[in-house]
Scaffold this motif. Structure first.
Motif, PDB file in Angstrom:
ATOM      1  N   SER A  18       0.701  -1.534  -0.235  1.00 55.98           N
ATOM      2  CA  SER A  18      -0.003  -0.080  -0.302  1.00 55.98           C
ATOM      3  C   SER A  18       0.333   1.560   0.057  1.00 55.98           C
ATOM      4  O   SER A  18       1.978   0.998   0.619  1.00 55.98           O
ATOM      5  N   ALA A  19       0.380   2.065  -0.526  1.00 55.47           N
ATOM      6  CA  ALA A  19       1.136   3.339  -0.721  1.00 55.47           C
ATOM      7  C   ALA A  19       0.922   4.069   0.730  1.00 55.47           C
ATOM      8  O   ALA A  19      -0.185   4.108   1.824  1.00 55.47           O
ATOM      9  N   ILE A  20       2.249   4.822   0.467  1.00 51.04           N
ATOM     10  CA  ILE A  20       1.741   6.079   2.328  1.00 51.04           C
ATOM     11  C   ILE A  20       1.692   7.095   1.627  1.00 51.04           C
ATOM     12  O   ILE A  20       1.869   7.882   0.868  1.00 51.04           O
ATOM     13  N   GLY A  21       0.503   7.882   2.317  1.00 50.00           N
ATOM     14  CA  GLY A  21       0.491   9.098   1.550  1.00 50.00           C
ATOM     15  C   GLY A  21       0.988  10.357   2.738  1.00 50.00           C
ATOM     16  O   GLY A  21       1.201  10.436   3.721  1.00 50.00           O
ATOM     17  N   TYR A  22       1.460  11.380   1.262  1.00 47.73           N
ATOM     18  CA  TYR A  22       2.622  12.300   2.133  1.00 47.73           C
ATOM     19  C   TYR A  22       1.438  13.646   2.014  1.00 47.73           C
ATOM     20  O   TYR A  22       0.546  14.367   1.854  1.00 47.73           O
ATOM     21  N   THR A  23       2.315  14.650   2.338  1.00 49.71           N
ATOM     22  CA  THR A  23       1.890  16.591   2.097  1.00 49.71           C
ATOM     23  C   THR A  23       3.267  16.734   2.330  1.00 49.71           C
ATOM     24  O   THR A  23       4.856  16.710   2.251  1.00 49.71           O
ATOM     25  N   GLU A  24       3.283  17.662   0.557  1.00 53.87           N
ATOM     26  CA  GLU A  24       4.327  18.612   0.161  1.00 53.87           C
ATOM     27  C   GLU A  24       4.697  19.733   1.397  1.00 53.87           C
ATOM     28  O   GLU A  24       3.287  19.977   1.681  1.00 53.87           O
TER      29      GLU A  24
END
Length: 446
Positions: free
Chosen positions: A220-226
């Protein structure tokens, strides 16, 4: 640098020749590679037409720590794309005689205030008048803690209705959380098992389901914030909270199986599919938005949750779908979506303008704070926490905006910019929103 120039040269070649669908998809792939290189996209994309997959590929990283790349089989949180599956579950139960869309809410929660006025149909179409739980002031302080369905429902249960049920449309996650509860009551199964047995297994969607409470999900993908300092892991939200309004996960490949199933009677009868796709108010059907793109009928839904943005587009007259799942929540999903759609319909699409953030005195932010009316009932609110500055449209999430000039700001989640306008005395009296080629003035009202 040479590789980047080569890609741009290829794009020029594609722009100047008539293209087959496969050539259009190849051009989209090249554009997405440029977007990824410029830190404007990270996720997975699938494009198909007439049952043939033209593009199925991952871009950027699913997990920066483990160096796991995005791929067509990477699992993403679907956010509000989950709603169409919850709507389908309700309609399967209706076909089986377990419930009716005309059932009152009081049939399932006897003491629900005004529940005798609210139908399942109202919940499906966002016309119940129940306040949106994710818009409550308390939501940010509780979203990181596990909740039962009953506890989430209780957050809005005793709040007054915002309008008479059926009279207006106002997007509300609360309705789809209530539908999750109704599915469990009517089926006698928990939501996760019901969705698996009645939708995902029959369609062979082996990489789809309800996001596990422990947050552990293979591939699964990890969610990121810029941020100004680079990518960070997105704020945590406990996935028991969104439930059937936004807690499912899937892959682009599984969503293609879903798209194709909606042309068949694998799950429900044709007339039930037609009912699901029938608009009630404000272009909203049962878990789908319905519109046209250049006279091509379009069924779609987007989603956004901490670290993720998603969209599925179905152009049913063309038997074409465009699916985009993204795991950096303030990269521009809608630029990629707009680009892919335009190219597939033979239109020219240029690379978006790059906006660069400058350093400004943070005290300026306070002078910009206020409410700006884009049209009656639709407000763009500008707020600051003293460190960052944010914009929030009526009924939508709050997003950070970034200064390009002292009075000119841009969003990263969409290709949109905001210019703040001063009067002769130097006070901010209005703003102008630039988005989608439109220039929209908004007067400061507060």
């Amino acid at each position: 640098m040479k590789k980047y120039l080569f890609i741009l040269l290829l794009l020029c070649v594609f722009f100047t020749n008539a293209q087959t669908d496969f050539e259009k998809a190849a051009r989209i792939d090249l554009m997405l590679r440029v977007y990824t290189k410029k830190n404007m996209f990270c996720g997975s994309v699938l494009i198909a037409k007439k049952g043939k997959v033209l593009l199925s590929k991952g871009y950027g990283m699913a997990n920066n720590t483990s160096a796991l790349a995005n791929s067509p089989t990477t699992k993403f949180k679907l956010a509000s794309v989950s709603k169409q599956f919850t709507a389908m579950a309700i309609m399967i139960l209706q076909e089986k005689g377990k419930l009716s869309t005309e059932d009152k809410l009081t049939k399932y929660i006897a003491d629900y205030p005004n529940g005798d006025k609210i139908t399942i149909h109202n919940l499906l179409t966002h016309t119940s008048g129940i306040p949106n739980v994710t818009a409550l002031p308390v939501f940010d302080s509780i979203k990181g803690k596990p909740h039962t369905l009953e506890q989430i429902i209780a957050l809005t249960k005793d709040k007054p209705l915002e309008f008479e049920p059926g009279s207006k449309f106002k997007y509300s996650n609360s309705g789809y959380i209530l539908l999750t509860y109704i599915i469990e009551k009517a089926s006698g199964k928990n939501y996760s098992d019901y969705m698996k047995e009645n939708i995902f297994d029959p369609l062979g969607m082996k990489n789809s389901g309800l996001y596990p409470p422990n947050g552990i999900l293979k591939n699964s993908a990890i969610g990121y914030t810029e941020t100004n300092e680079g990518l960070i892991q997105a704020a945590y939200i406990d996935m028991t909270i969104p439930a059937g309004a936004g807690a499912l996960y899937s892959t682009v490949e599984d969503l293609f199986l879903w798209d194709q199933a909606l042309y068949s009677e694998k799950l429900v009868k044709k007339e039930t599919i037609e009912k699901i796709m029938t608009v009630f108010l404000d272009n909203y059907a049962y878990g789908w938005m319905v519109t046209k793109y250049k006279e091509h009928k379009k069924f779609f839904h987007g989603g956004g949750i901490e670290g993720f943005n998603t969209v599925i587009n179905r152009f049913t007259d063309d038997d074409m779908c465009i699916i985009i799942l993204k795991n950096v929540d303030n990269y521009q999903l809608f630029n990629a979506n707009k680009m892919a759609t335009a190219i597939m319909f033979g239109e020219k699409f240029d690379l978006p303008t790059e906006h660069k953030m400058i350093a400004v005195n943070k005290s300026i932010y306070k002078t910009l704070v206020g409410e700006y009316e884009l049209k009656p009932g639709f407000i763009l609110s500008i707020t600051t926490d003293g460190i960052n500055i944010y914009s929030q449209a009526t009924g939508q999430d709050k997003y950070e905006i970034y200064p390009e000039k002292e009075n000119f700001y841009f969003l990263k989640i969409v290709d949109a910019q905001i210019e703040f306008n001063k009067d002769d005395t130097g006070n901010i009296t209005s703003l102008t929103l630039y988005q989608g080629g439109a220039k929209m003035p908004a007067r400061k009202i507060k």
